[in-house]
Write an enzyme that holds these catalytic residues in place. Structure first.
Site, PDB file in Angstrom:
ATOM      1  N   LYS A  67       0.854  -1.207   0.000  1.00  0.00           N
ATOM      2  CA  LYS A  67       0.000   0.000   0.000  1.00  0.00           C
ATOM      3  C   LYS A  67       0.887   1.253   0.000  1.00  0.00           C
ATOM      4  O   LYS A  67       2.083   1.169   0.317  1.00  0.00           O
ATOM      5  CB  LYS A  67      -0.914  -0.023   1.226  1.00  0.00           C
ATOM      6  CG  LYS A  67      -0.184   0.059   2.555  1.00  0.00           C
ATOM      7  CD  LYS A  67      -1.102  -0.270   3.726  1.00  0.00           C
ATOM      8  CE  LYS A  67      -0.358  -0.185   5.047  1.00  0.00           C
ATOM      9  NZ  LYS A  67      -1.117  -0.810   6.138  1.00  0.00           N
TER      10      LYS A  67
ATOM     11  N   TYR B 147      16.308  31.209   4.558  1.00  0.00           N
ATOM     12  CA  TYR B 147      15.181  32.016   5.048  1.00  0.00           C
ATOM     13  C   TYR B 147      15.272  32.232   6.550  1.00  0.00           C
ATOM     14  O   TYR B 147      15.511  31.303   7.308  1.00  0.00           O
ATOM     15  CB  TYR B 147      13.863  31.314   4.739  1.00  0.00           C
ATOM     16  CG  TYR B 147      13.551  31.214   3.265  1.00  0.00           C
ATOM     17  CD1 TYR B 147      13.438  32.365   2.478  1.00  0.00           C
ATOM     18  CD2 TYR B 147      13.350  29.977   2.669  1.00  0.00           C
ATOM     19  CE1 TYR B 147      13.141  32.268   1.124  1.00  0.00           C
ATOM     20  CE2 TYR B 147      13.051  29.871   1.327  1.00  0.00           C
ATOM     21  CZ  TYR B 147      12.946  31.021   0.546  1.00  0.00           C
ATOM     22  OH  TYR B 147      12.657  30.916  -0.776  1.00  0.00           O
TER      23      TYR B 147
HETATM   24  C1  LIG Z   1      -0.296  -1.759   6.835  1.00  0.00           C
HETATM   25  C2  LIG Z   1      -0.841  -3.033   7.312  1.00  0.00           C
HETATM   26  C3  LIG Z   1      -0.009  -4.127   7.584  1.00  0.00           C
HETATM   27  C4  LIG Z   1       1.496  -4.049   7.535  1.00  0.00           C
HETATM   28  O1  LIG Z   1       1.997  -3.478   8.725  1.00  0.00           O
HETATM   29  P1  LIG Z   1       3.581  -3.421   9.034  1.00  0.00           P
HETATM   30  O2  LIG Z   1       3.640  -3.018  10.458  1.00  0.00           O
HETATM   31  O3  LIG Z   1       4.157  -2.387   8.131  1.00  0.00           O
HETATM   32  O4  LIG Z   1       4.109  -4.767   8.772  1.00  0.00           O
HETATM   33  C5  LIG Z   1      -0.618  -5.329   7.921  1.00  0.00           C
HETATM   34  N1  LIG Z   1      -1.972  -5.444   8.014  1.00  0.00           N
HETATM   35  C6  LIG Z   1      -2.794  -4.397   7.793  1.00  0.00           C
HETATM   36  C7  LIG Z   1      -4.267  -4.584   7.933  1.00  0.00           C
HETATM   37  C8  LIG Z   1      -2.265  -3.154   7.459  1.00  0.00           C
HETATM   38  O5  LIG Z   1      -3.089  -2.125   7.255  1.00  0.00           O
END
Ligand SMILES: *Cc1c(COP(=O)(O)O)cnc(C)c1O
Length: 394
Positions: free
Chosen positions: A48, A282
């Site tokens: 994701k 800045y």
């Molecule tokens: C993002 C996510 C993961 C992965 O989590 P990590 O801590 O990065 O391994 C696993 N399960 C769900 C439902 C997530 O949203």
């Protein structure tokens, strides 16, 4: 004079600033993670948010080759991007989807949705019936203590009962998400696990009649931290994000050797000497107390370098740490390179990554900024090209 693009974009990729992605490190991390899993447990690579900023398509292709068998995304467009790139592996959408448009796209692109509430399940059934769709595999999310998506685990039987009666849906898995798996104290983690197991036991005991032919749903609970914690949290699949990108969710969770996949680099665009008593950038938040050899670097907060690190960060140049000085600006930042002889325009500095024996990790920035490494990885903008490299480091 007519203007033409003399140089193809591809050869300009490393002219200013870029994110380097080591596909070898990524494949290494997947193999390391696979060693932790029993043969019954599959590995879902969570890609994701453009694979936590690493570039979803190239990451997905690499991890599938290295032994992952599922992909996890947050949204429908993220799933479509992978399908359009020709990826055929099963893709679970971890986020909620509601609208008929989303549902149609899910069916069309053969993505697999998370069902997390009763009303949403009914909209899925209605839309799929109206489309005369084939049976769609769906994944039920239970809330065992995260208080995010899913009905409370105590309603698991009722939830499964409803979905079992709906046409066009087949329960491919039942899952939940952990709230505190990074903590050395496992109390809440183990309570969530007990809730999950109790919900599953209740579903089994209820012996529900399923409308569609149903195989045993897969069970999954573990994120990276739980994957590194213990095998009894793995069930049929683990959903790994952070660890596959080479970072540890917590210092005490390091049973395997992970290598960071991402490095952030930029070039020096100008070098000059400023006299003592000169303000830099800045607000003149930095004043030289002596003559300084100053280097300008072509990367800034619009690329994702946090402005809150102004005057507080170091970068790596020729294997040495050099201080950043003055406010970080939108597209550029300044360094004090007085300690290094004869610095040249065009030289590459490393903001995150390794140079010689020195190393700056997303964990270092996260500590400085009072946040977590997940957020650091996701913060680099699309203006920085993602450049795949073959070598492994460290
Ligand atoms: C993002 C996510 C993961 C992965 O989590 P990590 O801590 O990065 O391994 C696993 N399960 C769900 C439902 C997530 O949203």
């Amino acid at each position: 004079m007519t203007l033409s693009r003399q140089q193809p974009i591809a050869t300009m990729r490393c002219d200013r600033a870029w994110v380097e992605i080591s596909l070898a490190a990524l494949a290494h991390n997947i193999r390391q993670l696979k060693h932790l899993l029993s043969s019954r447990t599959q590995l879902m690579a969570v890609v994701k948010a453009d694979a936590y900023g690493h570039g979803a398509v190239m990451v997905a292709e690499t991890v599938l080759q290295a032994g992952a068998s599922w992909l996890g995304v947050a949204t429908v467009p993220e799933g479509i991007e992978l399908r359009e790139a020709g990826i055929t592996a099963p893709i679970l959408i971890l986020g909620a989807t509601h609208t008929p448009e989303q549902i149609k796209a899910i069916a069309h692109w053969q993505l697999q949705p998370t069902l997390c509430n009763f009303k949403q399940a009914l909209v899925f059934a209605e839309t799929l019936t109206a489309m005369q769709s084939e049976v769609l595999p769906v994944h039920l999310k239970l809330d065992t203590g995260m208080s995010r998506l899913g009905p409370p685990w105590q309603q698991a039987v009722e939830f499964v009962q409803l979905i079992a009666r709906l046409p066009n849906l087949k329960i491919a898995s039942i899952y939940s998400h952990l709230a505190t798996a990074e903590s050395p104290d496992q109390t809440i983690l183990r309570q969530q696990q007990r809730n999950f197991e109790q919900a599953i036991a209740q579903i089994k005991d209820a012996k529900l009649p399923f409308q569609n032919e149903q195989t045993q749903p897969a069970l999954h609970l573990a994120n990276s931290a739980a994957t590194l914690t213990a095998q009894d949290l793995h069930y049929d699949m683990v959903r790994v994000g952070l660890a596959m990108y080479g970072l540890y969710p917590a210092w005490h969770l390091s049973p395997i050797d992970l290598k960071p996949v991402m490095q952030v680099k930029a070039r020096i665009t100008q070098v000059k000497t400023i006299p003592a008593g000169t303000g830099v950038s800045y607000g003149h938040k930095f004043m030289s107390d002596r003559p300084i050899q100053l280097a300008v670097v072509g990367i800034g907060y619009a690329d994702g370098v946090p402005r809150n690190l102004s005057n507080q960060m170091t970068v790596l140049l020729r294997g040495q740490r050099v201080p950043q000085i003055g406010a970080i600006t939108m597209d550029q930042l300044m360094l004090d390179v007085s300690a290094i002889a004869d610095v040249q325009e065009g030289e590459v500095v490393t903001l995150l990554g390794e140079d010689g024996t020195e190393k700056i990790s997303a964990d270092d920035w996260a500590t400085q900024l009072n946040t977590i490494s997940w957020e650091i990885l996701c913060s680099f903008k699309h203006r920085l090209p993602r450049v795949a490299i073959a070598e492994v480091r460290g």
